[in-house]
Design a protein around this motif. Structure first.
Motif, PDB file in Angstrom:
ATOM      1  N   LEU A 114       0.840  -1.207   0.000  1.00  0.00           N
ATOM      2  CA  LEU A 114       0.000   0.000   0.000  1.00  0.00           C
ATOM      3  C   LEU A 114       0.874   1.256   0.000  1.00  0.00           C
ATOM      4  O   LEU A 114       0.627   2.207  -0.749  1.00  0.00           O
ATOM      5  CB  LEU A 114      -0.907  -0.030   1.235  1.00  0.00           C
ATOM      6  CG  LEU A 114      -1.833   1.148   1.502  1.00  0.00           C
ATOM      7  CD1 LEU A 114      -3.083   0.670   2.227  1.00  0.00           C
ATOM      8  CD2 LEU A 114      -1.168   2.248   2.329  1.00  0.00           C
ATOM      9  N   SER A 115       1.910   1.236   0.839  1.00  0.00           N
ATOM     10  CA  SER A 115       2.789   2.400   0.982  1.00  0.00           C
ATOM     11  C   SER A 115       3.536   2.688  -0.316  1.00  0.00           C
ATOM     12  O   SER A 115       3.644   3.844  -0.745  1.00  0.00           O
ATOM     13  CB  SER A 115       3.779   2.159   2.128  1.00  0.00           C
ATOM     14  OG  SER A 115       4.662   3.237   2.253  1.00  0.00           O
ATOM     15  N   VAL A 116       4.040   1.629  -0.957  1.00  0.00           N
ATOM     16  CA  VAL A 116       4.790   1.828  -2.208  1.00  0.00           C
ATOM     17  C   VAL A 116       3.868   2.343  -3.306  1.00  0.00           C
ATOM     18  O   VAL A 116       4.223   3.287  -4.035  1.00  0.00           O
ATOM     19  CB  VAL A 116       5.510   0.529  -2.639  1.00  0.00           C
ATOM     20  CG1 VAL A 116       6.087   0.666  -4.041  1.00  0.00           C
ATOM     21  CG2 VAL A 116       6.622   0.196  -1.639  1.00  0.00           C
ATOM     22  N   GLU A 117       2.674   1.763  -3.430  1.00  0.00           N
ATOM     23  CA  GLU A 117       1.713   2.232  -4.440  1.00  0.00           C
ATOM     24  C   GLU A 117       1.377   3.710  -4.203  1.00  0.00           C
ATOM     25  O   GLU A 117       1.276   4.505  -5.141  1.00  0.00           O
ATOM     26  CB  GLU A 117       0.425   1.386  -4.398  1.00  0.00           C
ATOM     27  CG  GLU A 117       0.632  -0.094  -4.684  1.00  0.00           C
ATOM     28  CD  GLU A 117       0.751  -0.410  -6.170  1.00  0.00           C
ATOM     29  OE1 GLU A 117       0.821   0.522  -6.993  1.00  0.00           O
ATOM     30  OE2 GLU A 117       0.794  -1.621  -6.500  1.00  0.00           O
ATOM     31  N   ARG A 118       1.210   4.069  -2.930  1.00  0.00           N
ATOM     32  CA  ARG A 118       0.900   5.467  -2.578  1.00  0.00           C
ATOM     33  C   ARG A 118       2.074   6.384  -2.919  1.00  0.00           C
ATOM     34  O   ARG A 118       1.881   7.482  -3.449  1.00  0.00           O
ATOM     35  CB  ARG A 118       0.577   5.530  -1.082  1.00  0.00           C
ATOM     36  CG  ARG A 118       0.105   6.886  -0.578  1.00  0.00           C
ATOM     37  CD  ARG A 118      -0.020   6.870   0.930  1.00  0.00           C
ATOM     38  NE  ARG A 118       1.275   6.565   1.542  1.00  0.00           N
ATOM     39  CZ  ARG A 118       1.440   6.298   2.829  1.00  0.00           C
ATOM     40  NH1 ARG A 118       0.418   6.267   3.661  1.00  0.00           N
ATOM     41  NH2 ARG A 118       2.647   6.037   3.305  1.00  0.00           N
ATOM     42  N   SER A 119       3.301   5.938  -2.640  1.00  0.00           N
ATOM     43  CA  SER A 119       4.488   6.740  -2.974  1.00  0.00           C
ATOM     44  C   SER A 119       4.590   6.956  -4.481  1.00  0.00           C
ATOM     45  O   SER A 119       4.937   8.045  -4.939  1.00  0.00           O
ATOM     46  CB  SER A 119       5.758   6.067  -2.451  1.00  0.00           C
ATOM     47  OG  SER A 119       5.805   6.110  -1.036  1.00  0.00           O
ATOM     48  N   SER A 146       8.873  -9.830   9.839  1.00  0.00           N
ATOM     49  CA  SER A 146       7.707  -9.092   9.328  1.00  0.00           C
ATOM     50  C   SER A 146       7.287  -9.510   7.921  1.00  0.00           C
ATOM     51  O   SER A 146       6.168  -9.229   7.498  1.00  0.00           O
ATOM     52  CB  SER A 146       8.013  -7.589   9.307  1.00  0.00           C
ATOM     53  OG  SER A 146       8.963  -7.299   8.293  1.00  0.00           O
ATOM     54  N   GLY A 147       8.189 -10.135   7.172  1.00  0.00           N
ATOM     55  CA  GLY A 147       7.887 -10.464   5.775  1.00  0.00           C
ATOM     56  C   GLY A 147       8.088  -9.298   4.820  1.00  0.00           C
ATOM     57  O   GLY A 147       7.740  -9.375   3.639  1.00  0.00           O
ATOM     58  N   ILE A 148       8.675  -8.210   5.325  1.00  0.00           N
ATOM     59  CA  ILE A 148       8.778  -7.000   4.499  1.00  0.00           C
ATOM     60  C   ILE A 148       9.726  -7.180   3.312  1.00  0.00           C
ATOM     61  O   ILE A 148       9.455  -6.689   2.213  1.00  0.00           O
ATOM     62  CB  ILE A 148       9.178  -5.777   5.367  1.00  0.00           C
ATOM     63  CG1 ILE A 148       8.907  -4.463   4.602  1.00  0.00           C
ATOM     64  CG2 ILE A 148      10.626  -5.858   5.834  1.00  0.00           C
ATOM     65  CD1 ILE A 148       8.943  -3.219   5.483  1.00  0.00           C
ATOM     66  N   TYR A 149      10.829  -7.901   3.500  1.00  0.00           N
ATOM     67  CA  TYR A 149      11.777  -8.075   2.400  1.00  0.00           C
ATOM     68  C   TYR A 149      11.165  -8.912   1.271  1.00  0.00           C
ATOM     69  O   TYR A 149      11.452  -8.686   0.099  1.00  0.00           O
ATOM     70  CB  TYR A 149      13.074  -8.700   2.921  1.00  0.00           C
ATOM     71  CG  TYR A 149      14.248  -7.739   2.952  1.00  0.00           C
ATOM     72  CD1 TYR A 149      14.059  -6.379   3.147  1.00  0.00           C
ATOM     73  CD2 TYR A 149      15.564  -8.189   2.782  1.00  0.00           C
ATOM     74  CE1 TYR A 149      15.131  -5.497   3.164  1.00  0.00           C
ATOM     75  CE2 TYR A 149      16.638  -7.318   2.801  1.00  0.00           C
ATOM     76  CZ  TYR A 149      16.421  -5.974   2.986  1.00  0.00           C
ATOM     77  OH  TYR A 149      17.485  -5.103   2.995  1.00  0.00           O
ATOM     78  N   LEU A 150      10.331  -9.885   1.643  1.00  0.00           N
ATOM     79  CA  LEU A 150       9.642 -10.700   0.638  1.00  0.00           C
ATOM     80  C   LEU A 150       8.719  -9.813  -0.198  1.00  0.00           C
ATOM     81  O   LEU A 150       8.683  -9.905  -1.429  1.00  0.00           O
ATOM     82  CB  LEU A 150       8.831 -11.795   1.342  1.00  0.00           C
ATOM     83  CG  LEU A 150       8.552 -13.058   0.542  1.00  0.00           C
ATOM     84  CD1 LEU A 150       9.852 -13.682   0.046  1.00  0.00           C
ATOM     85  CD2 LEU A 150       7.766 -14.046   1.393  1.00  0.00           C
ATOM     86  N   LEU A 155       7.804  -6.552  -5.284  1.00  0.00           N
ATOM     87  CA  LEU A 155       7.645  -5.241  -5.924  1.00  0.00           C
ATOM     88  C   LEU A 155       8.790  -4.966  -6.900  1.00  0.00           C
ATOM     89  O   LEU A 155       8.596  -4.336  -7.940  1.00  0.00           O
ATOM     90  CB  LEU A 155       7.564  -4.150  -4.856  1.00  0.00           C
ATOM     91  CG  LEU A 155       6.244  -4.129  -4.077  1.00  0.00           C
ATOM     92  CD1 LEU A 155       6.416  -3.428  -2.730  1.00  0.00           C
ATOM     93  CD2 LEU A 155       5.142  -3.454  -4.892  1.00  0.00           C
ATOM     94  N   LYS A 156       9.965  -5.465  -6.571  1.00  0.00           N
ATOM     95  CA  LYS A 156      11.113  -5.307  -7.472  1.00  0.00           C
ATOM     96  C   LYS A 156      10.899  -6.138  -8.741  1.00  0.00           C
ATOM     97  O   LYS A 156      11.145  -5.654  -9.857  1.00  0.00           O
ATOM     98  CB  LYS A 156      12.402  -5.728  -6.760  1.00  0.00           C
ATOM     99  CG  LYS A 156      13.665  -5.519  -7.590  1.00  0.00           C
ATOM    100  CD  LYS A 156      14.903  -5.892  -6.792  1.00  0.00           C
ATOM    101  CE  LYS A 156      16.161  -5.815  -7.643  1.00  0.00           C
ATOM    102  NZ  LYS A 156      17.382  -6.134  -6.850  1.00  0.00           N
ATOM    103  N   LYS A 160       8.246  -2.085  -9.901  1.00  0.00           N
ATOM    104  CA  LYS A 160       7.787  -0.875  -9.203  1.00  0.00           C
ATOM    105  C   LYS A 160       8.900  -0.231  -8.385  1.00  0.00           C
ATOM    106  O   LYS A 160       8.861   0.961  -8.098  1.00  0.00           O
ATOM    107  CB  LYS A 160       6.583  -1.211  -8.319  1.00  0.00           C
ATOM    108  CG  LYS A 160       5.374  -1.531  -9.173  1.00  0.00           C
ATOM    109  CD  LYS A 160       4.150  -1.919  -8.402  1.00  0.00           C
ATOM    110  CE  LYS A 160       2.986  -2.119  -9.378  1.00  0.00           C
ATOM    111  NZ  LYS A 160       1.798  -2.643  -8.722  1.00  0.00           N
ATOM    112  N   ILE A 161       9.875  -1.036  -8.002  1.00  0.00           N
ATOM    113  CA  ILE A 161      11.090  -0.501  -7.372  1.00  0.00           C
ATOM    114  C   ILE A 161      12.289  -1.150  -8.074  1.00  0.00           C
ATOM    115  O   ILE A 161      12.206  -2.275  -8.556  1.00  0.00           O
ATOM    116  CB  ILE A 161      11.135  -0.749  -5.849  1.00  0.00           C
ATOM    117  CG1 ILE A 161      11.114  -2.244  -5.516  1.00  0.00           C
ATOM    118  CG2 ILE A 161       9.962  -0.067  -5.157  1.00  0.00           C
ATOM    119  CD1 ILE A 161      11.214  -2.553  -4.019  1.00  0.00           C
TER     120      ILE A 161
END
Length: 270
Positions: A114-119, A146-150, A155-156, A160-161
């Motif tokens: 959500l944060s990346v799409e918003r950015s 947290s699973g954030i790197y996955l 997204l990479k 998108k990044i």
């Protein structure tokens, strides 16, 4: 003739990105609450920011550092960078939110997306060059649990990044971030060098290093008459792993002086 950073750009690890040795930090264009600066400041208007961005380009800066936690920074940069996307390497972040004068953190995969799409919407772009996890200090547990790197690697893959990493606070976190990611943003300055092992690891493994708090105040450790800005850059750029140091100024004179100092130091080292 003003010294500039043109011709001094360097690789950001193995990402394929070439970045200026100084990057423009933009917290001060979006937020004036809960920031740890010695002096108060007024958030500049659009004309001032536009001039600052133009000056940055003239001085050879192509890296811009922003974050959702920087208040309205991303939202303001989107329109101000229209038509210039190809000229900038944009670093943004995920994990820290700032609302009503307070920060809170969410490192879940759902919030990350959500944060990346918003950015992307705020910055009016299809991709962010480098997306960093904005750590609350619990670097290792964020990366492990947290699973954030996955989420970031997905997204990479989607384009998108371009790359991802951690803006952290610990050596353990920095090393873990680089093992599975592209970049780490670390504190490294005249007063604080305990994250140096992260720089050493990055050098050995072709990972990107961005420096935050490069010009930490507290230059009492210097000999009388020694220039604290030059001494800071001499320390930072002596380490070959450093790609860029983020300087968060809204003052054109300071920016020009910092660039001249960094350019002189880098030319001396080279």
């Amino acid at each position: 003739m003003t010294q500039t950073l043109h011709g001094l750009h360097r690789p950001l690890g193995a990402t394929g990105l070439m970045v200026s040795p100084l990057g423009l930090g933009t917290v001060k264009i979006g937020r004036d609450q809960g920031v740890k600066y010695p002096n108060g400041f007024t958030i500049p208007d659009d004309a001032s920011v536009r001039n600052l961005l133009a000056l940055s380009q003239d001085l050879g800066i192509n890296l811009i550092d922003t974050a959702p936690a920087y208040g309205t920074s991303e939202t303001r940069l989107g329109p101000l960078l229209r038509g210039q996307r190809q000229d900038w390497v944009i670093v943004s972040k995920v994990g820290e939110e700032f609302e009503n004068g307070l920060s809170y953190f969410d490192f879940s995969p759902a919030h990350t997306r959500l944060s990346v799409e918003r950015s992307l919407q705020r910055l009016e772009t299809d991709y962010i060059d480098m997306l960093l996890v904005h750590s609350d200090g619990n670097d290792v547990s964020i990366l492990r649990d947290s699973g954030i790197y996955l989420a970031l690697s997905e997204l990479k893959r989607e384009g998108k990044i371009r790359g991802f990493g951690l803006s952290g606070k610990t050596v353990e976190g920095g090393l873990l971030a680089l093992a599975d990611g592209d970049c780490a943003m670390v504190t490294y300055n005249l007063n604080q060098q305990d994250e140096r092992p992260v720089l050493d690891y990055a050098q050995q493994h072709s990972k990107g290093i961005l420096i935050k708090k490069a010009l930490a105040s507290g230059h009492a450790c210097l000999a009388p008459g020694e220039d604290p800005v030059r001494a800071s850059f001499e320390l930072i750029f002596a380490h070959p792993a450093v790609s860029s140091a983020i300087i968060g100024t809204i003052n054109p004179q300071h920016l020009t002086a910092n660039v001249a100092s960094a350019a002189a130091v880098i030319r001396d080292i080279n």
